[in-house]
Design a protein around this motif. Structure first.
Motif, mmCIF file in Angstrom:
data_model
loop_
_atom_site.group_PDB
_atom_site.id
_atom_site.type_symbol
_atom_site.label_atom_id
_atom_site.label_comp_id
_atom_site.label_asym_id
_atom_site.label_seq_id
_atom_site.Cartn_x
_atom_site.Cartn_y
_atom_site.Cartn_z
ATOM 1 N N ASP A 53 0.825 -1.204 0.000
ATOM 2 C CA ASP A 53 0.000 0.000 0.000
ATOM 3 C C ASP A 53 0.864 1.261 0.000
ATOM 4 O OD1 ASP A 53 -2.330 1.517 0.015
ATOM 5 O OD2 ASP A 53 -2.550 1.431 2.193
ATOM 6 N N LEU A 54 1.878 1.303 0.855
ATOM 7 C CA LEU A 54 2.739 2.488 0.901
ATOM 8 C C LEU A 54 3.488 2.665 -0.423
ATOM 9 C CD1 LEU A 54 3.734 4.933 2.476
ATOM 10 C CD2 LEU A 54 5.571 3.510 3.394
ATOM 11 N N ALA A 55 3.969 1.571 -0.987
ATOM 12 C CA ALA A 55 4.675 1.643 -2.275
ATOM 13 C C ALA A 55 3.771 2.254 -3.340
ATOM 14 C CB ALA A 55 5.149 0.255 -2.695
ATOM 15 N N GLN A 56 2.522 1.800 -3.400
ATOM 16 C CA GLN A 56 1.579 2.346 -4.380
ATOM 17 C C GLN A 56 1.335 3.828 -4.136
ATOM 18 O OE1 GLN A 56 -1.767 -0.288 -3.863
ATOM 19 N NE2 GLN A 56 -0.922 -1.820 -5.275
ATOM 20 N N ARG A 57 1.225 4.216 -2.882
ATOM 21 C CA ARG A 57 0.941 5.620 -2.559
ATOM 22 C C ARG A 57 2.111 6.546 -2.870
ATOM 23 N NH1 ARG A 57 -2.474 5.812 3.072
ATOM 24 N NH2 ARG A 57 -3.812 4.035 2.679
ATOM 25 N N ILE A 58 3.348 6.021 -2.806
ATOM 26 C CA ILE A 58 4.489 6.910 -3.084
ATOM 27 C C ILE A 58 5.048 6.719 -4.493
ATOM 28 C CG2 ILE A 58 5.080 7.131 -0.654
ATOM 29 C CD1 ILE A 58 7.443 5.293 -1.073
ATOM 30 N N GLY A 59 4.458 5.795 -5.259
ATOM 31 C CA GLY A 59 4.827 5.651 -6.662
ATOM 32 C C GLY A 59 6.078 4.844 -6.932
ATOM 33 N N VAL A 60 6.336 3.827 -6.099
ATOM 34 C CA VAL A 60 7.453 2.921 -6.346
ATOM 35 C C VAL A 60 6.929 1.488 -6.300
ATOM 36 C CG1 VAL A 60 9.182 4.498 -5.368
ATOM 37 C CG2 VAL A 60 8.153 2.751 -3.905
ATOM 38 N N SER A 61 7.714 0.552 -6.773
ATOM 39 C CA SER A 61 7.281 -0.840 -6.718
ATOM 40 C C SER A 61 7.375 -1.352 -5.287
ATOM 41 C CB SER A 61 8.150 -1.711 -7.640
ATOM 42 O OG SER A 61 9.439 -1.878 -7.084
ATOM 43 N N GLU A 62 6.561 -2.361 -4.986
ATOM 44 C CA GLU A 62 6.612 -2.939 -3.640
ATOM 45 C C GLU A 62 7.972 -3.578 -3.368
ATOM 46 O OE1 GLU A 62 4.062 -6.938 -4.143
ATOM 47 O OE2 GLU A 62 3.192 -5.137 -5.015
ATOM 48 N N GLY A 63 8.602 -4.122 -4.406
ATOM 49 C CA GLY A 63 9.938 -4.696 -4.245
ATOM 50 C C GLY A 63 10.959 -3.642 -3.858
ATOM 51 N N TYR A 64 10.846 -2.465 -4.475
ATOM 52 C CA TYR A 64 11.781 -1.392 -4.155
ATOM 53 C C TYR A 64 11.603 -0.929 -2.717
ATOM 54 C CZ TYR A 64 14.592 2.817 -4.501
ATOM 55 O OH TYR A 64 15.547 3.780 -4.286
ATOM 56 N N LEU A 65 10.349 -0.779 -2.280
ATOM 57 C CA LEU A 65 10.113 -0.370 -0.893
ATOM 58 C C LEU A 65 10.647 -1.433 0.064
ATOM 59 C CD1 LEU A 65 9.012 1.825 0.931
ATOM 60 C CD2 LEU A 65 6.860 0.586 0.983
ATOM 61 N N GLY A 66 10.483 -2.701 -0.301
ATOM 62 C CA GLY A 66 11.036 -3.788 0.513
ATOM 63 C C GLY A 66 12.549 -3.686 0.623
ATOM 64 N N GLN A 67 13.195 -3.302 -0.476
ATOM 65 C CA GLN A 67 14.655 -3.134 -0.445
ATOM 66 C C GLN A 67 15.045 -1.959 0.436
ATOM 67 O OE1 GLN A 67 16.021 -2.830 -4.491
ATOM 68 N NE2 GLN A 67 15.784 -5.021 -4.864
ATOM 69 N N ILE A 68 14.259 -0.877 0.396
ATOM 70 C CA ILE A 68 14.564 0.282 1.242
ATOM 71 C C ILE A 68 14.535 -0.130 2.706
ATOM 72 C CG2 ILE A 68 13.691 2.510 2.086
ATOM 73 C CD1 ILE A 68 12.745 3.085 -0.794
ATOM 74 N N GLU A 69 13.528 -0.906 3.095
ATOM 75 C CA GLU A 69 13.369 -1.283 4.499
ATOM 76 C C GLU A 69 14.285 -2.434 4.923
ATOM 77 O OE1 GLU A 69 9.286 -1.895 5.611
ATOM 78 O OE2 GLU A 69 8.769 0.199 5.255
ATOM 79 N N ASN A 70 14.976 -3.053 3.992
ATOM 80 C CA ASN A 70 15.871 -4.160 4.314
ATOM 81 C C ASN A 70 17.304 -3.635 4.420
ATOM 82 O OD1 ASN A 70 17.553 -6.420 4.289
ATOM 83 N ND2 ASN A 70 16.241 -7.551 2.882
ATOM 84 N N PRO A 71 17.920 -3.730 5.609
ATOM 85 C CA PRO A 71 19.273 -3.171 5.763
ATOM 86 C C PRO A 71 20.333 -3.856 4.897
ATOM 87 C CG PRO A 71 18.649 -4.426 7.710
ATOM 88 C CD PRO A 71 17.437 -4.336 6.842
ATOM 89 N N LYS A 72 20.020 -5.004 4.310
ATOM 90 C CA LYS A 72 20.983 -5.689 3.440
ATOM 91 C C LYS A 72 21.097 -5.017 2.072
ATOM 92 C CE LYS A 72 20.336 -10.319 5.351
ATOM 93 N NZ LYS A 72 19.901 -11.676 4.995
ATOM 94 N N HIS A 73 20.161 -4.101 1.758
ATOM 95 C CA HIS A 73 20.158 -3.429 0.460
ATOM 96 C C HIS A 73 20.500 -1.949 0.614
ATOM 97 C CE1 HIS A 73 18.446 -6.756 -1.865
ATOM 98 N NE2 HIS A 73 17.793 -7.046 -0.753
ATOM 99 N N ARG A 74 21.080 -1.389 -0.422
ATOM 100 C CA ARG A 74 21.505 0.010 -0.412
ATOM 101 C C ARG A 74 20.402 1.002 -0.748
ATOM 102 N NH1 ARG A 74 27.472 0.984 -2.934
ATOM 103 N NH2 ARG A 74 27.332 2.997 -1.950
ATOM 104 N N SER A 75 19.264 0.535 -1.154
ATOM 105 C CA SER A 75 18.183 1.424 -1.587
ATOM 106 C C SER A 75 17.759 2.358 -0.454
ATOM 107 C CB SER A 75 16.976 0.598 -2.036
ATOM 108 O OG SER A 75 17.349 -0.304 -3.046
#
Length: 143
Positions: free
Chosen positions: A33-55
């Motif tokens: 839901d948040l990804a859709q509201r801010i205009g990014v893919s859900e996968g990208y938002l998942g990467q942002i929230e995952n400390p293993k990724h640089r996003s």
């Protein structure tokens, strides 16, 4: 598993703060839901929230996230004081979770995904290496 990441201290703070606000939101807002509201893919938002990724978030996404979460001020996202360090090395012990769903405990706190073992500012020589691409973003310390 213990990992060490190199990240801007403010980026780390904001990512964790927004995740906290998202999980505590009423009604609950999931990553999709948040990804859709801010205009990014859900996968990208998942990467942002995952400390293993640089996003990470950009300013436009922060603005959209603040609106999506019903915040009254951008101050709700940022620390109350200026963080003294820019680039930091953060050592995290990742915690196992029985569920993929983010949970809030009885005190209203979001259950932790990791323990912060240490936050240490990069030295000047490490910053130079970072700028040259000679330091890795993430290092696995122990499994």
């Amino acid at each position: 598993m213990t990992i060490e990441i190199i990240i801007s201290h403010i980026d780390f703070y904001v990512i964790e703060k927004l995740r906290d606000l998202r999980v505590k939101s009423e009604p609950y807002i999931d990553q999709v839901d948040l990804a859709q509201r801010i205009g990014v893919s859900e996968g990208y938002l998942g990467q942002i929230e995952n400390p293993k990724h640089r996003s990470k978030y950009n300013i436009r996404m922060l603005s959209r996230a603040a609106k999506a979460l019903g915040l009254k001020s951008y101050q709700d996202i940022f620390p109350s004081e200026i963080l003294k360090d820019d680039l930091v090395r953060i050592r995290l012990k990742l915690l196992k979770s029985a569920t993929k769903k983010h949970e809030v405990d009885k005190n209203g706190n979001v259950k932790k995904r990791f323990d912060i073992i240490s936050i240490v500012p990069l030295t000047e020589s490490e910053i130079k290496k970072w700028k040259k691409g000679e330091l890795k973003y993430m290092t696995v310390i122990a499994k």
